[in-house]
Design a protein around this motif. Structure first.
Motif, PDB file in Angstrom:
ATOM      1  N   LYS A   5      32.858 -76.200 -59.744  1.00 15.40           N
ATOM      2  CA  LYS A   5      34.279 -76.499 -60.196  1.00 15.40           C
ATOM      3  C   LYS A   5      34.877 -77.436 -61.020  1.00 15.40           C
ATOM      4  CE  LYS A   5      34.613 -73.514 -55.812  1.00 15.40           C
ATOM      5  NZ  LYS A   5      33.488 -73.270 -56.371  1.00 15.40           N
ATOM      6  N   LEU A   6      34.846 -78.358 -60.555  1.00 18.66           N
ATOM      7  CA  LEU A   6      35.252 -79.703 -62.089  1.00 18.66           C
ATOM      8  C   LEU A   6      34.590 -79.549 -62.968  1.00 18.66           C
ATOM      9  CD1 LEU A   6      36.721 -82.274 -61.511  1.00 18.66           C
ATOM     10  CD2 LEU A   6      34.667 -83.708 -61.434  1.00 18.66           C
ATOM     11  N   LEU A   7      33.417 -79.096 -63.312  1.00 21.50           N
ATOM     12  CA  LEU A   7      33.063 -79.095 -64.403  1.00 21.50           C
ATOM     13  C   LEU A   7      33.769 -77.958 -65.351  1.00 21.50           C
ATOM     14  CD1 LEU A   7      30.845 -79.979 -66.753  1.00 21.50           C
ATOM     15  CD2 LEU A   7      29.615 -78.119 -65.845  1.00 21.50           C
ATOM     16  N   VAL A   8      33.412 -76.859 -64.647  1.00 23.68           N
ATOM     17  CA  VAL A   8      34.253 -75.484 -64.956  1.00 23.68           C
ATOM     18  C   VAL A   8      35.546 -75.745 -65.550  1.00 23.68           C
ATOM     19  CG1 VAL A   8      34.293 -73.004 -65.081  1.00 23.68           C
ATOM     20  CG2 VAL A   8      32.248 -74.579 -64.827  1.00 23.68           C
ATOM     21  N   SER A   9      36.437 -76.090 -64.394  1.00 20.83           N
ATOM     22  CA  SER A   9      37.691 -75.632 -64.361  1.00 20.83           C
ATOM     23  C   SER A   9      38.552 -76.882 -65.397  1.00 20.83           C
ATOM     24  CB  SER A   9      38.407 -76.041 -63.201  1.00 20.83           C
ATOM     25  OG  SER A   9      37.677 -74.681 -62.216  1.00 20.83           O
ATOM     26  N   SER A  10      37.643 -77.552 -65.520  1.00 17.19           N
ATOM     27  CA  SER A  10      38.721 -79.161 -66.301  1.00 17.19           C
ATOM     28  C   SER A  10      38.586 -78.429 -67.762  1.00 17.19           C
ATOM     29  CB  SER A  10      37.612 -80.467 -66.200  1.00 17.19           C
ATOM     30  OG  SER A  10      36.546 -80.052 -65.908  1.00 17.19           O
ATOM     31  N   VAL A  11      36.904 -78.176 -68.326  1.00 17.12           N
ATOM     32  CA  VAL A  11      37.008 -77.873 -69.436  1.00 17.12           C
ATOM     33  C   VAL A  11      37.640 -76.772 -70.177  1.00 17.12           C
ATOM     34  CG1 VAL A  11      34.940 -76.482 -70.682  1.00 17.12           C
ATOM     35  CG2 VAL A  11      34.268 -78.538 -69.567  1.00 17.12           C
ATOM     36  N   PHE A  24      39.511 -72.265 -56.046  1.00 15.24           N
ATOM     37  CA  PHE A  24      40.696 -72.901 -55.424  1.00 15.24           C
ATOM     38  C   PHE A  24      40.576 -71.880 -53.746  1.00 15.24           C
ATOM     39  CE2 PHE A  24      42.987 -75.124 -58.808  1.00 15.24           C
ATOM     40  CZ  PHE A  24      42.824 -76.536 -58.158  1.00 15.24           C
ATOM     41  N   ALA A  25      40.965 -70.302 -54.299  1.00 15.29           N
ATOM     42  CA  ALA A  25      41.160 -69.440 -53.256  1.00 15.29           C
ATOM     43  C   ALA A  25      39.943 -68.949 -52.586  1.00 15.29           C
ATOM     44  CB  ALA A  25      41.488 -67.735 -53.405  1.00 15.29           C
ATOM     45  N   ILE A  26      38.939 -69.204 -53.150  1.00 12.71           N
ATOM     46  CA  ILE A  26      37.340 -69.380 -52.491  1.00 12.71           C
ATOM     47  C   ILE A  26      36.870 -70.391 -51.720  1.00 12.71           C
ATOM     48  CG2 ILE A  26      34.754 -68.757 -52.297  1.00 12.71           C
ATOM     49  CD1 ILE A  26      36.842 -66.242 -53.059  1.00 12.71           C
ATOM     50  N   THR A  27      37.525 -71.476 -52.300  1.00 20.88           N
ATOM     51  CA  THR A  27      37.227 -72.879 -51.597  1.00 20.88           C
ATOM     52  C   THR A  27      38.026 -72.991 -50.470  1.00 20.88           C
ATOM     53  OG1 THR A  27      36.381 -74.097 -54.178  1.00 20.88           O
ATOM     54  CG2 THR A  27      37.745 -75.276 -51.995  1.00 20.88           C
ATOM     55  N   GLY A  28      39.647 -72.544 -50.482  1.00 25.87           N
ATOM     56  CA  GLY A  28      40.640 -72.476 -49.470  1.00 25.87           C
ATOM     57  C   GLY A  28      39.312 -70.932 -48.171  1.00 25.87           C
ATOM     58  N   LEU A  29      39.020 -70.170 -48.267  1.00 24.53           N
ATOM     59  CA  LEU A  29      38.390 -69.183 -47.522  1.00 24.53           C
ATOM     60  C   LEU A  29      37.184 -70.278 -46.744  1.00 24.53           C
ATOM     61  CD1 LEU A  29      38.046 -65.677 -49.120  1.00 24.53           C
ATOM     62  CD2 LEU A  29      40.201 -66.870 -47.311  1.00 24.53           C
ATOM     63  N   ARG A  30      36.389 -70.484 -47.393  1.00 25.76           N
ATOM     64  CA  ARG A  30      34.999 -71.094 -47.303  1.00 25.76           C
ATOM     65  C   ARG A  30      35.517 -72.343 -46.258  1.00 25.76           C
ATOM     66  NH1 ARG A  30      30.723 -71.632 -52.065  1.00 25.76           N
ATOM     67  NH2 ARG A  30      29.148 -71.680 -50.545  1.00 25.76           N
ATOM     68  N   ALA A  59      34.823 -62.920 -61.624  1.00 24.88           N
ATOM     69  CA  ALA A  59      35.318 -63.599 -60.955  1.00 24.88           C
ATOM     70  C   ALA A  59      36.387 -63.245 -60.057  1.00 24.88           C
ATOM     71  CB  ALA A  59      36.391 -64.202 -61.530  1.00 24.88           C
ATOM     72  N   LEU A  60      37.014 -62.181 -60.674  1.00 21.76           N
ATOM     73  CA  LEU A  60      37.911 -60.720 -59.107  1.00 21.76           C
ATOM     74  C   LEU A  60      36.521 -60.396 -58.477  1.00 21.76           C
ATOM     75  CD1 LEU A  60      40.237 -59.671 -62.055  1.00 21.76           C
ATOM     76  CD2 LEU A  60      40.720 -61.354 -60.614  1.00 21.76           C
ATOM     77  N   ILE A  61      35.301 -59.526 -59.000  1.00 18.78           N
ATOM     78  CA  ILE A  61      35.404 -58.972 -57.977  1.00 18.78           C
ATOM     79  C   ILE A  61      34.522 -60.073 -57.349  1.00 18.78           C
ATOM     80  CG2 ILE A  61      32.718 -57.533 -58.091  1.00 18.78           C
ATOM     81  CD1 ILE A  61      33.600 -56.486 -60.803  1.00 18.78           C
ATOM     82  N   SER A  62      34.087 -60.889 -57.112  1.00 15.07           N
ATOM     83  CA  SER A  62      33.699 -61.713 -56.707  1.00 15.07           C
ATOM     84  C   SER A  62      34.232 -62.085 -55.419  1.00 15.07           C
ATOM     85  CB  SER A  62      32.808 -63.154 -56.894  1.00 15.07           C
ATOM     86  OG  SER A  62      33.503 -63.743 -57.869  1.00 15.07           O
ATOM     87  N   ALA A  63      35.296 -62.561 -55.952  1.00 14.14           N
ATOM     88  CA  ALA A  63      36.158 -62.772 -55.124  1.00 14.14           C
ATOM     89  C   ALA A  63      36.900 -61.803 -54.084  1.00 14.14           C
ATOM     90  CB  ALA A  63      37.852 -62.766 -55.715  1.00 14.14           C
ATOM     91  N   VAL A  64      36.836 -60.856 -54.768  1.00 19.10           N
ATOM     92  CA  VAL A  64      37.553 -59.818 -53.066  1.00 19.10           C
ATOM     93  C   VAL A  64      35.995 -59.364 -52.639  1.00 19.10           C
ATOM     94  CG1 VAL A  64      37.020 -56.978 -52.921  1.00 19.10           C
ATOM     95  CG2 VAL A  64      38.850 -57.751 -54.732  1.00 19.10           C
ATOM     96  N   ASN A  65      35.279 -59.577 -52.753  1.00 21.19           N
ATOM     97  CA  ASN A  65      33.736 -60.045 -52.412  1.00 21.19           C
ATOM     98  C   ASN A  65      33.878 -60.888 -51.065  1.00 21.19           C
ATOM     99  OD1 ASN A  65      30.958 -59.488 -51.126  1.00 21.19           O
ATOM    100  ND2 ASN A  65      30.541 -60.520 -52.696  1.00 21.19           N
ATOM    101  N   TYR A  66      34.597 -62.108 -51.204  1.00 19.57           N
ATOM    102  CA  TYR A  66      34.557 -63.584 -50.375  1.00 19.57           C
ATOM    103  C   TYR A  66      35.309 -63.247 -49.345  1.00 19.57           C
ATOM    104  CZ  TYR A  66      31.391 -66.958 -52.453  1.00 19.57           C
ATOM    105  OH  TYR A  66      30.210 -67.552 -53.529  1.00 19.57           O
TER     106      TYR A  66
END
Length: 180
Positions: A71-77, A100-106, A160-167
């Protein structure tokens, strides 16, 4: 520290190096160096997981650090690419917001004593992010890279959207089971 965790930490340290290359004007061979760093980071992402499983060195530290490093690598880039007008801000907001949302859920699930494992959709999103980032970096050098980058970025947003719904579905099922 075991080798898989060292590889994960190396990916964290590659992030500021990559950002320096990306955001420094007139950096010699900027695109090639940036692509090389991204490819090295992607290789460490694959190898750390492979080696952890193969050498039976899966650790809590590794399971926590690996997604943070990604997340650090991809988000910052991607955020830096908004600054340089290579990516629309709305796409990056969706992608980073999902992270951020998925990290929070996990984290909530883990605090409740359960784990929500990475999904194949999330892994596909990660691969598409690397393809998109490399394509965006190669735009000044390779004409077709722009088209590949555009398609890849839209696919990243969709995944991102589909996997977020899945999570979220996995999370609510997990919370429901814990609550019983």
């Amino acid at each position: 520290m075991n080798l898989p965790n060292a590889l994960t930490i190396s990916r964290i340290f590659l992030t500021p190096l990559l950002l320096t290359v990306l955001l420094t004007q007139n950096f010699p061979h900027k695109e090639i160096i940036a692509v090389t760093i991204v490819l090295i980071a992607a290789a460490t992402d694959w190898f750390d997981g492979y080696l952890a499983r193969r050498l039976q060195q899966v650790s809590n530290v590794g399971m926590l650090l690996d997604p943070i490093a990604d997340k650090l690598l991809v988000s910052s880039v991607l955020i830096s690419m908004v600054e340089t007008h290579q990516v629309p801000a709305w796409m990056v907001v969706i992608i980073v917001g999902r992270e951020f949302a998925i990290t929070g859920l996990r984290s909530i699930a883990q605090a409740a004593g359960t784990t929500i494992a990475a999904s194949d959709l999330g892994k596909t999103k990660m691969v598409m992010q690397i393809v998109a980032i490399i394509s965006l970096l190669l735009v000044p050098l390779v004409r077709i890279a722009w088209l590949v980058a555009q398609i890849s970025m839209y696919l990243v947003v969709i995944f991102a959207l589909i996997s977020a719904v899945n999570y979220f579905i996995k999370f609510w099922k997990t919370v429901d089971q814990i609550g019983r």
